[in-house]
Design a protein around this motif. Structure first.
Motif, PDB file in Angstrom:
ATOM      1  N   LEU A 102       4.161   9.649  -7.633  1.00  0.00           N
ATOM      2  CA  LEU A 102       4.926   9.987  -8.679  1.00  0.00           C
ATOM      3  C   LEU A 102       4.182  10.066  -9.876  1.00  0.00           C
ATOM      4  O   LEU A 102       4.522  10.988 -10.866  1.00  0.00           O
ATOM      5  N   ALA A 103       2.976   9.329 -10.156  1.00  0.00           N
ATOM      6  CA  ALA A 103       2.253   9.285 -11.570  1.00  0.00           C
ATOM      7  C   ALA A 103       1.700  10.800 -11.547  1.00  0.00           C
ATOM      8  O   ALA A 103       1.628  11.257 -12.432  1.00  0.00           O
ATOM      9  N   GLN A 104       1.070  10.934 -10.422  1.00  0.00           N
ATOM     10  CA  GLN A 104       0.408  12.406 -10.176  1.00  0.00           C
ATOM     11  C   GLN A 104       1.404  13.611 -10.726  1.00  0.00           C
ATOM     12  O   GLN A 104       0.919  14.392 -11.329  1.00  0.00           O
ATOM     13  N   GLU A 105       2.510  13.679  -9.872  1.00  0.00           N
ATOM     14  CA  GLU A 105       3.512  14.324 -10.422  1.00  0.00           C
ATOM     15  C   GLU A 105       3.832  14.542 -11.754  1.00  0.00           C
ATOM     16  O   GLU A 105       3.883  15.618 -12.446  1.00  0.00           O
ATOM     17  N   ARG A 106       4.120  13.197 -12.537  1.00  0.00           N
ATOM     18  CA  ARG A 106       4.334  13.243 -13.862  1.00  0.00           C
ATOM     19  C   ARG A 106       3.079  13.891 -14.727  1.00  0.00           C
ATOM     20  O   ARG A 106       3.400  14.677 -15.664  1.00  0.00           O
ATOM     21  N   ALA A 107       1.922  13.427 -14.293  1.00  0.00           N
ATOM     22  CA  ALA A 107       0.778  13.834 -14.973  1.00  0.00           C
ATOM     23  C   ALA A 107       0.780  15.639 -14.861  1.00  0.00           C
ATOM     24  O   ALA A 107       0.583  15.895 -15.902  1.00  0.00           O
ATOM     25  N   ALA A 108       1.129  15.908 -13.784  1.00  0.00           N
ATOM     26  CA  ALA A 108       1.114  17.404 -13.677  1.00  0.00           C
ATOM     27  C   ALA A 108       1.832  17.965 -14.649  1.00  0.00           C
ATOM     28  O   ALA A 108       1.835  19.106 -15.265  1.00  0.00           O
ATOM     29  N   ALA A 117       0.950  -1.232   0.254  1.00  0.00           N
ATOM     30  CA  ALA A 117       0.011  -0.175   0.053  1.00  0.00           C
ATOM     31  C   ALA A 117       0.776   1.181   0.063  1.00  0.00           C
ATOM     32  O   ALA A 117       0.556   2.254  -0.820  1.00  0.00           O
ATOM     33  N   GLY A 118       1.986   1.186   0.727  1.00  0.00           N
ATOM     34  CA  GLY A 118       2.766   2.235   0.841  1.00  0.00           C
ATOM     35  C   GLY A 118       3.445   2.824  -0.382  1.00  0.00           C
ATOM     36  O   GLY A 118       3.636   3.782  -0.908  1.00  0.00           O
ATOM     37  N   ARG A 119       3.704   1.475  -1.152  1.00  0.00           N
ATOM     38  CA  ARG A 119       4.714   1.642  -2.322  1.00  0.00           C
ATOM     39  C   ARG A 119       3.602   2.079  -3.485  1.00  0.00           C
ATOM     40  O   ARG A 119       3.936   3.048  -4.201  1.00  0.00           O
ATOM     41  N   ALA A 120       2.511   1.684  -3.289  1.00  0.00           N
ATOM     42  CA  ALA A 120       1.330   2.199  -4.281  1.00  0.00           C
ATOM     43  C   ALA A 120       1.043   3.502  -4.225  1.00  0.00           C
ATOM     44  O   ALA A 120       1.007   4.473  -5.386  1.00  0.00           O
ATOM     45  N   GLU A 121       1.066   3.920  -2.975  1.00  0.00           N
ATOM     46  CA  GLU A 121       0.820   5.458  -2.583  1.00  0.00           C
ATOM     47  C   GLU A 121       1.883   6.359  -3.296  1.00  0.00           C
ATOM     48  O   GLU A 121       1.745   7.264  -3.766  1.00  0.00           O
ATOM     49  N   ARG A 122       3.253   5.832  -3.135  1.00  0.00           N
ATOM     50  CA  ARG A 122       4.412   6.491  -3.553  1.00  0.00           C
ATOM     51  C   ARG A 122       4.312   6.637  -5.101  1.00  0.00           C
ATOM     52  O   ARG A 122       4.401   7.612  -5.766  1.00  0.00           O
ATOM     53  N   ASP A 123       4.050   5.712  -5.733  1.00  0.00           N
ATOM     54  CA  ASP A 123       3.808   5.182  -7.018  1.00  0.00           C
ATOM     55  C   ASP A 123       2.597   6.313  -7.572  1.00  0.00           C
ATOM     56  O   ASP A 123       2.855   7.109  -8.538  1.00  0.00           O
TER      57      ASP A 123
END
Lengths: 156, 272
Positions: free
Chosen positions: A56-62, A47-53
């Protein structure tokens, strides 16, 4: 209430119960508990890893969004510029075309005017002759006065 | 059955004894005199039967839970078993510092078994003896921990383990040395040390057994006394006393377990 053989029997029963518990009860239950603990720990980890992912994905999308916005505005700028230049070009072309047309029209008008003048001149010559005949009430030798009339007409 | 109050009390405090009578051979004792004549070679049928029955309930339930144990979401039974195990594991982890795979299952067995045996006290004092007398049995006392044989039997098992692990961990020499040279480390005081230490050693099972027995026996006597009152008074006293035992019964089981773990921990500690 006296002590008797029950004491020994109780000790034996106790020993058997402890042995059974140690052999057949304790290990399966504790191993199941440990396994569950491990599973839960793994789940939390995932769950922690998924949150990190996700982060990251959100940052990339932004970032992508920002980049594409920049690109879009650049494209719009370029398009605007192109459109302006096309309009300018069209304007100048139209102006030159118009000027050309105007010039052609002027030439034509001049030609028309000249032709009209020629026609008028010819008709004036005839009218003058007719008028003069009327005034003189006599016929005039056309041939003798043609030269005179043509000279007159050309002066118009 | 009994007629006078003292006969009633004596009747309820007498176990059902099967033993070798000097004259009649192996019989069920019908009177306290016969029990006294039987001496050591007699068995309390009720204590043995009920304690083994409670032990089987404990092991049966926990074995059932163990068979069905899943690593996923546990059911009610497994939950109960795991709660008991976690509770005992916590105590053992806090108290016992050696490495021994026996101690935790031992503590679990003691706790649940003693708890179940103690909880037989909640059955009203006349039910089972009354039922037994209908079956023709002269006596019937169902709480095994209100019988000194029951508690001393368990304490004897613990005592044997204390001696066994003391010798196993420290060696026979080390154990003897510990008994001889503590608390006063001087050769001249060896007899005195031995006297103190051996008394201390023997006190351990005695305190275990007598504490549990005393509490359960006293509670039993009070229940019997209440049962002697007129029926319209019994309710008012019996109910609070039974509710009080919600505290006493697990507490005594807990103390027995914790002290066992403490004693075994001391047996594992090597001072040299």
């Amino acid at each position: 209430m006296n002590i008797n053989l029950t004491l020994i029997g109780q000790t034996i029963a106790f020993a058997i119960f402890v042995w059974f518990c140690m052999k057949f009860v304790w290990p399966p239950l504790t191993s199941a508990m440990q396994e569950r603990q491990k599973k839960i720990a793994e789940g939390l980890d995932a769950a922690g890893r998924a949150e990190r992912d996700l982060h990251l994905a959100q940052e990339r999308a932004a970032q992508l969004l920002r980049e594409s916005k920049e690109q879009a505005s650049a494209i719009i700028d370029r398009a605007n510029k192109t459109a302006n230049s096309i309009v300018e070009e069209a304007k100048t072309q139209a102006r030159t075309e118009g000027e050309k047309l105007i010039a052609a029209a002027k030439v034509e008008i001049d030609l028309e005017v000249n032709r009209a003048k020629d026609q008028l001149r010819a008709q004036v010559a005839v009218l003058a002759v007719v008028g003069a005949e009327k005034i003189l009430e006599s016929s005039i030798d056309g041939a003798a006065h043609n030269e005179l009339v043509a000279k007159l007409a050309s002066q118009l | 059955m009994a007629n006078t109050p003292s006969e009633y009390i004596q009747h309820h405090l007498q176990n059902l004894v099967y033993g070798e009578h000097p004259e009649k051979g192996w019989i069920l004792a019908q009177t306290p005199e016969e029990v006294a004549q039987m001496g050591f070679w007699a068995v309390h049928v009720d204590t043995m039967g009920w304690s083994v029955f409670m032990g089987l309930i404990f092991l049966g339930l926990f074995r059932l839970a163990a068979n069905k144990a899943t690593t996923g979401i546990p059911g009610g039974l497994q939950n109960m078993a795991e709660m008991a195990i976690e509770f005992v594991q916590g105590i053992v982890k806090d108290t016992f510092h050696g490495r021994n795979a026996l101690v935790a299952p031992l503590a679990l067995t003691i706790f649940v078994w003693v708890l179940l045996m103690n909880s037989l006290k909640w059955i009203p004092v006349d039910y089972i003896p009354g039922l037994a007398s209908l079956l023709g049995l002269p006596y019937f006392k169902i709480v095994p921990t209100a019988d000194p044989n029951g508690t001393f039997g368990i304490a004897l098992g613990v005592f044997i383990l204390i001696i066994f692990y003391s010798i196993k961990v420290k060696g026979l020499g080390g154990f003897t040395k510990e008994l001889s040279f503590t608390p006063f480390n001087h050769w001249a005081l060896i007899p005195f040390n031995l006297f103190l230490e051996i008394i201390g050693l023997l006190t351990k099972p005695l305190s275990l057994a007598l504490r549990l027995f005393g509490n359960m026996y006293a509670g039993e006597v009070v229940f019997i006394l209440i049962a002697l009152l007129p029926f319209y008074l019994q309710f008012g006293l019996n109910v609070p006393w039974a509710i009080f035992h919600i505290l006493v019964i697990p507490l005594q089981a807990f103390i027995f377990m914790v002290l066992t773990v403490v004693y075994l921990s001391a047996a594992h500690e090597d001072h040299h």
